[in-house]
Design a protein around this motif. Sequence first.
Motif, PDB file in Angstrom:
ATOM      1  N   SER A 220       0.812  -1.213   0.000  1.00 29.25           N
ATOM      2  CA  SER A 220       0.000   0.000   0.000  1.00 29.25           C
ATOM      3  C   SER A 220       0.850   1.270   0.000  1.00 29.25           C
ATOM      4  CB  SER A 220      -0.881  -0.035   1.258  1.00 29.25           C
ATOM      5  OG  SER A 220      -1.584   1.158   1.442  1.00 29.25           O
ATOM      6  N   SER A 221       0.235   2.357  -0.407  1.00 28.52           N
ATOM      7  CA  SER A 221       0.901   3.655  -0.307  1.00 28.52           C
ATOM      8  C   SER A 221      -0.137   4.690   0.098  1.00 28.52           C
ATOM      9  CB  SER A 221       1.541   4.035  -1.645  1.00 28.52           C
ATOM     10  OG  SER A 221       2.419   5.129  -1.482  1.00 28.52           O
ATOM     11  N   GLY A 222       0.193   5.496   1.083  1.00 30.34           N
ATOM     12  CA  GLY A 222      -0.770   6.446   1.620  1.00 30.34           C
ATOM     13  C   GLY A 222      -0.598   7.843   1.064  1.00 30.34           C
ATOM     14  N   GLN A 223      -1.599   8.681   1.341  1.00 30.78           N
ATOM     15  CA  GLN A 223      -1.592  10.033   0.790  1.00 30.78           C
ATOM     16  C   GLN A 223      -0.414  10.866   1.310  1.00 30.78           C
ATOM     17  OE1 GLN A 223      -5.517  11.100   2.049  1.00 30.78           O
ATOM     18  NE2 GLN A 223      -6.519  10.144   0.284  1.00 30.78           N
ATOM     19  N   ALA A 224       0.162  10.455   2.433  1.00 32.31           N
ATOM     20  CA  ALA A 224       1.301  11.187   2.988  1.00 32.31           C
ATOM     21  C   ALA A 224       2.618  10.490   2.655  1.00 32.31           C
ATOM     22  CB  ALA A 224       1.141  11.350   4.490  1.00 32.31           C
ATOM     23  N   SER A 225       2.638   9.783   1.535  1.00 38.10           N
ATOM     24  CA  SER A 225       3.842   9.022   1.192  1.00 38.10           C
ATOM     25  C   SER A 225       5.052   9.928   0.965  1.00 38.10           C
ATOM     26  CB  SER A 225       3.597   8.153  -0.049  1.00 38.10           C
ATOM     27  OG  SER A 225       3.355   8.967  -1.185  1.00 38.10           O
ATOM     28  N   ALA A 226       4.819  11.176   0.583  1.00 38.86           N
ATOM     29  CA  ALA A 226       5.959  12.072   0.399  1.00 38.86           C
ATOM     30  C   ALA A 226       6.708  12.256   1.719  1.00 38.86           C
ATOM     31  CB  ALA A 226       5.496  13.428  -0.134  1.00 38.86           C
ATOM     32  N   GLY A 227       5.969  12.274   2.803  1.00 41.95           N
ATOM     33  CA  GLY A 227       6.591  12.481   4.104  1.00 41.95           C
ATOM     34  C   GLY A 227       6.948  11.206   4.840  1.00 41.95           C
ATOM     35  N   TYR A 228       6.102  10.195   4.726  1.00 43.92           N
ATOM     36  CA  TYR A 228       6.272   8.988   5.534  1.00 43.92           C
ATOM     37  C   TYR A 228       6.723   7.773   4.725  1.00 43.92           C
ATOM     38  CZ  TYR A 228       3.975  11.473   9.377  1.00 43.92           C
ATOM     39  OH  TYR A 228       3.675  12.367  10.377  1.00 43.92           O
ATOM     40  N   GLY A 229       6.716   7.906   3.410  1.00 41.94           N
ATOM     41  CA  GLY A 229       7.107   6.769   2.573  1.00 41.94           C
ATOM     42  C   GLY A 229       5.940   5.851   2.288  1.00 41.94           C
ATOM     43  N   ARG A 230       6.172   4.917   1.394  1.00 41.23           N
ATOM     44  CA  ARG A 230       5.202   3.868   1.128  1.00 41.23           C
ATOM     45  C   ARG A 230       5.156   2.934   2.331  1.00 41.23           C
ATOM     46  NH1 ARG A 230       3.950   2.699  -4.181  1.00 41.23           N
ATOM     47  NH2 ARG A 230       3.965   0.451  -3.847  1.00 41.23           N
ATOM     48  N   PHE A 231       4.133   2.107   2.404  1.00 44.73           N
ATOM     49  CA  PHE A 231       4.044   1.201   3.548  1.00 44.73           C
ATOM     50  C   PHE A 231       5.256   0.275   3.590  1.00 44.73           C
ATOM     51  CE2 PHE A 231       2.367  -2.214   6.235  1.00 44.73           C
ATOM     52  CZ  PHE A 231       1.848  -1.456   7.269  1.00 44.73           C
ATOM     53  N   GLU A 232       5.694  -0.197   2.443  1.00 39.43           N
ATOM     54  CA  GLU A 232       6.858  -1.098   2.412  1.00 39.43           C
ATOM     55  C   GLU A 232       8.113  -0.427   2.988  1.00 39.43           C
ATOM     56  OE1 GLU A 232       5.916  -0.889  -1.632  1.00 39.43           O
ATOM     57  OE2 GLU A 232       7.981  -0.715  -2.301  1.00 39.43           O
ATOM     58  N   ASP A 233       8.189   0.902   2.885  1.00 39.24           N
ATOM     59  CA  ASP A 233       9.339   1.603   3.451  1.00 39.24           C
ATOM     60  C   ASP A 233       9.313   1.577   4.980  1.00 39.24           C
ATOM     61  OD1 ASP A 233      10.029   2.314   0.845  1.00 39.24           O
ATOM     62  OD2 ASP A 233       8.846   4.152   0.932  1.00 39.24           O
ATOM     63  N   MET A 234       8.126   1.359   5.543  1.00 38.50           N
ATOM     64  CA  MET A 234       7.983   1.343   7.001  1.00 38.50           C
ATOM     65  C   MET A 234       8.222  -0.040   7.589  1.00 38.50           C
ATOM     66  SD  MET A 234       4.375   3.431   7.108  1.00 38.50           S
ATOM     67  CE  MET A 234       4.138   4.830   6.003  1.00 38.50           C
TER      68      MET A 234
ATOM     69  N   LEU B 249      13.523  -6.392 -15.091  1.00 35.78           N
ATOM     70  CA  LEU B 249      12.576  -5.918 -14.087  1.00 35.78           C
ATOM     71  C   LEU B 249      12.737  -4.414 -13.895  1.00 35.78           C
ATOM     72  CD1 LEU B 249      12.992  -8.738 -11.404  1.00 35.78           C
ATOM     73  CD2 LEU B 249      10.903  -8.261 -12.709  1.00 35.78           C
ATOM     74  N   GLY B 250      11.590  -3.754 -13.561  1.00 37.13           N
ATOM     75  CA  GLY B 250      11.667  -2.337 -13.217  1.00 37.13           C
ATOM     76  C   GLY B 250      11.046  -1.441 -14.260  1.00 37.13           C
ATOM     77  N   VAL B 251       9.732  -1.199 -14.178  1.00 31.32           N
ATOM     78  CA  VAL B 251       9.053  -0.370 -15.171  1.00 31.32           C
ATOM     79  C   VAL B 251       8.557   0.939 -14.587  1.00 31.32           C
ATOM     80  CG1 VAL B 251       8.323  -2.391 -16.485  1.00 31.32           C
ATOM     81  CG2 VAL B 251       6.778  -1.415 -14.766  1.00 31.32           C
ATOM     82  N   ALA B 252       8.677   1.111 -13.284  1.00 32.76           N
ATOM     83  CA  ALA B 252       8.095   2.295 -12.658  1.00 32.76           C
ATOM     84  C   ALA B 252       8.843   2.580 -11.356  1.00 32.76           C
ATOM     85  CB  ALA B 252       6.610   2.062 -12.373  1.00 32.76           C
ATOM     86  N   PRO B 253       8.708   3.813 -10.854  1.00 34.90           N
ATOM     87  CA  PRO B 253       9.435   4.165  -9.628  1.00 34.90           C
ATOM     88  C   PRO B 253       8.963   3.366  -8.416  1.00 34.90           C
ATOM     89  CG  PRO B 253       7.886   5.896 -10.221  1.00 34.90           C
ATOM     90  CD  PRO B 253       7.952   4.954 -11.381  1.00 34.90           C
ATOM     91  N   ALA B 254       7.731   2.904  -8.472  1.00 33.82           N
ATOM     92  CA  ALA B 254       7.188   2.091  -7.385  1.00 33.82           C
ATOM     93  C   ALA B 254       6.008   1.335  -7.963  1.00 33.82           C
ATOM     94  CB  ALA B 254       6.734   2.957  -6.215  1.00 33.82           C
ATOM     95  N   SER B 255       5.686   0.219  -7.338  1.00 40.67           N
ATOM     96  CA  SER B 255       4.640  -0.626  -7.893  1.00 40.67           C
ATOM     97  C   SER B 255       4.040  -1.482  -6.794  1.00 40.67           C
ATOM     98  CB  SER B 255       5.228  -1.516  -8.992  1.00 40.67           C
ATOM     99  OG  SER B 255       4.268  -2.452  -9.430  1.00 40.67           O
ATOM    100  N   ALA B 256       2.768  -1.842  -6.987  1.00 44.24           N
ATOM    101  CA  ALA B 256       2.129  -2.808  -6.097  1.00 44.24           C
ATOM    102  C   ALA B 256       1.797  -4.080  -6.873  1.00 44.24           C
ATOM    103  CB  ALA B 256       0.853  -2.208  -5.495  1.00 44.24           C
ATOM    104  N   ALA B 257       2.531  -4.299  -7.965  1.00 40.94           N
ATOM    105  CA  ALA B 257       2.268  -5.486  -8.791  1.00 40.94           C
ATOM    106  C   ALA B 257       2.962  -6.703  -8.190  1.00 40.94           C
ATOM    107  CB  ALA B 257       2.709  -5.228 -10.227  1.00 40.94           C
ATOM    108  N   GLY B 258       2.476  -7.112  -7.043  1.00 39.54           N
ATOM    109  CA  GLY B 258       3.003  -8.299  -6.387  1.00 39.54           C
ATOM    110  C   GLY B 258       4.305  -8.029  -5.653  1.00 39.54           C
TER     111      GLY B 258
END
Lengths: 547, 547
Positions: A220-234, B249-258
């Motif tokens: 997932s990625s939230g609306q505040a990803s610019a500040g907090y990152g994507r969920f995977e970054d957490m 691999l790698g088509v976008a800066p970030a992805s939720a494709a699995g």
Amino acid sequence: MTDQAEDLDHLVRGSWTPSGAADAGLPAHAAKWLRARTGLAERSTPAAPDSALHVPESTLSPDARALLSNVVGDAGVHIGRSERLGRAGGLSYLDLLRHRGNGDIAVPDAVVVPADHDEVQRVVEVCSEHRIGIVPFGGGTSVVGGVTALRGKLDAVVALDLHRLDELVSIDPVSRIAVLQAGLTAPHAERLLAAHGFTLGHVPQSFERATIGGFAATRSSGQASAGYGRFEDMVAGVRLAAPRGEWRLGVAPASAAGPDLRHLVIGSEGTLGVITEVALRVRPLPEVDRYEGYVLDGWDKGAEVVRTLAQQRVPVTVMRLSDSTETEVALALKGGWKTVALRRYLAARGIAEPCLLVLGWEAGSTGELSQRRAATLRALRSTGAVRLGKAAGEAWRHGRFAGPRQRDALMDAGVCVETLETAAYWSTLSELRTTVRGALADSLTGPGVRPIVACHISHSYETGASLYFTVIVPRDLDDPTGQWQRAKAAACQAIGSLGTITHHHAVGTDHAPYLAAEIGHLGVDVLASLKRTLDPNGVLNPGKLIS
Amino acid sequence: MTDQAEDLDHLVRGSWTPSGAADAGLPAHAAKWLRARTGLAERSTPAAPDSALHVPESTLSPDARALLSNVVGDAGVHIGRSERLGRAGGLSYLDLLRHRGNGDIAVPDAVVVPADHDEVQRVVEVCSEHRIGIVPFGGGTSVVGGVTALRGKLDAVVALDLHRLDELVSIDPVSRIAVLQAGLTAPHAERLLAAHGFTLGHVPQSFERATIGGFAATRSSGQASAGYGRFEDMVAGVRLAAPRGEWRLGVAPASAAGPDLRHLVIGSEGTLGVITEVALRVRPLPEVDRYEGYVLDGWDKGAEVVRTLAQQRVPVTVMRLSDSTETEVALALKGGWKTVALRRYLAARGIAEPCLLVLGWEAGSTGELSQRRAATLRALRSTGAVRLGKAAGEAWRHGRFAGPRQRDALMDAGVCVETLETAAYWSTLSELRTTVRGALADSLTGPGVRPIVACHISHSYETGASLYFTVIVPRDLDDPTGQWQRAKAAACQAIGSLGTITHHHAVGTDHAPYLAAEIGHLGVDVLASLKRTLDPNGVLNPGKLIS
């Protein structure tokens, strides 16, 4: 940048601030505008009552039910109609159509409610041994078919409802890591963290219902990803209940101990195991925040400014650019005479095609916030941005989770309304937007039918950004499902090799046919081999991720 | 923070600036200090000449050689003694001992030099079909046995020397992505990027020799990771030549494709395929930079300050804390009367146990640099840090790549010198340091033998940091290999569950026995299934990663 005083608030507040009534039904002015803009007929298409829906009998055998009851107790296995219907699919437009009587609903044969990791582990093992499908179920907010109760080749499928896994397992304030159970909804997780002075800062539109496990499972990625990152970054670590046993990963903030296997679990969408706990990097609760609206002239200029801010790594928390269509729709649906005044105001400042840019900052002190904002505004200088002030930003923030609810009102009014998203590198982004918009518009345009295809950037990176499309078009009452399926297919084909098939909605069933093109046949083989290794009997979330 | 004027330079420059002579041999004052400190005897143990080393005959069959020549030409297949010996192993202390005549050297049966991706692909396919082992070879800087020419169960093994893959394939200045071939050394890559105004900013200690492919394959992290991120953070895409075909691999800066499958290739250490190209996020070349030294009193205080700076996400490019032992060694090996003066100066300011903190900033303008530095110094306020000024910082930067070369001089003088590293969450970091130091010291201490075990933090994150240990001890001339093997085993066991077995050196052969404890038996199974899928005949880098 034309830096304007806060007195713009009087123009903006009326336009962007959603009225309380917006959640309840479609306001008259909005319906009128939609009819003129899209060719929508005046009609009412309310949802069918749940009692009218066809729910097949449960195919779960008494033996299987007894085995599951052995693990979670009788009270933890539900085969009632409403419980099963309540975990039948997610919240995509097609899901909503099904719940309105268009198309068959895939209903799980039972809802199993484990209390903790150990119960999840045993349920998974029992289901694997007895070849019962398992659909891990959190908030049920998937918009890509990710929680559809497909059986695959199995005789029965159960929804594994994780809502009882709702604890803050531990918190390490020194390392700023919290271990959260998978079934915690985002608001509940935030309350538990706030008691310790921390926040995740993960605020997707599904915030009110979605869960920690779902965020991890779908990347997932939230609306505040610019500040907090994507969920995977957490994510520092994960705990997975797989048919072949428990798997824990994450012993250090970074490692060179081979491939980062956490990235196999993140985004695995319940197909490799059930995520029961996630160790997450947390941050101190912000003490202050500020949201503001700016307007840029046209998409190209707007995207260039967002790219500049992202590549300069300005310390914003939220950065969101609407194209002129989305800006127009936001103004029109909110309505009021002030819209006209605002347009005149912008036109007088050279803005022919207004694109709204929302910027938000959160900080630990007013001093820090001022510094962050100042750094951002330095980068915004000489971009031609016209400042609208705080009202426009606050209005966006106030309505940030309202979209899914407003959809019901639009559907009641006979509208087809859905979103889809992608991401690409900056040099491809404009082409991607043009191509996808064209494909959606071409697919949905008909005699007297004029679709709205709006777009925004809500997640930006140094190398590129996401594109989020919202489609609003009169519903084809004869074939509503086909109408959207054709449009979605056209959009996915248009994405092609220009971008990713999904930036943050995940794959589910809906994007599965397009995954191979993105990750290659070797990628598909790799996923299949992982599946065989972790879920040898193929009971986990059948039919998702790989088609 | 005690903010001192630049006039401290006169004290510091003499202490930290390495003399030009340091690279050539061990200075007399350093040798004297080492003898007093460690019990080192006065002796000379120069390296054996290469001609004295035993190099077994190549076992590559004429047929196999002909098949490889068909792909890369006769000139691309080398079976000469010096070519083979030149690609026999990496640069660990044990590797250096082997090249000094202690222990057998695993020498590849041939060196194969492909010109481009297609040749790599065909070599990989030929080797897979004919069951010839392949060791991908870039800069040969592995310190964990990652490029040791092991045969496994195969009859022959070749080193696949990638130095001809040395092109900048493409650059996208808008998206700030450069596609670089795997065989490019870091300095060469930087020169190619600099011509376009860009930099990677990846500067590990192996910078002068290591390659792009090696960085990706080992999940490398450079000394400027605070500013530029780990190498994996820069990777947008990868191109892999695997026995079963090419994988992109790698088509976008970030992805939720699995699951993010790029993270399987990154860190795969040549065991799943040969990385031939990497698409990397680049940044504008900095226009200005500044490096400074600060001193904190004791490890605990120092680590707390680094944690504070990391968690406040101050905009530093380099942040590096030496413990008091490493600080002492740095001072002593550089020597000179000024050391005494510096100690007095620090003692007068309450510093009993000096720990050097190097901070560096790179920026696009002096204004930006000033802002970054000011933001950092705000966070440093009231930490008790004593500022040394620019000389200490510049001295560190000047000598940042000298370590590997200085090692030869130390080894000639009869020293055992090696490094190892780990990482942990902040709350565990001190325990990890104490435990590993204790294990190394216990293992290496003997009658009259007093090891130096120094430590620094060179990579810090919001949730934790790396620990990098340097060991200097008189070499056991009777059993130099066993002396270090026992110490290394003690350190690895001490790391145990407190941290990762490796933060940036990778697994290779040396850490393979400890990987299962970190990623679990399911992790090992997952890696094995990936290996079977991508490299079904098991020819790629035999014996690495999984033991």
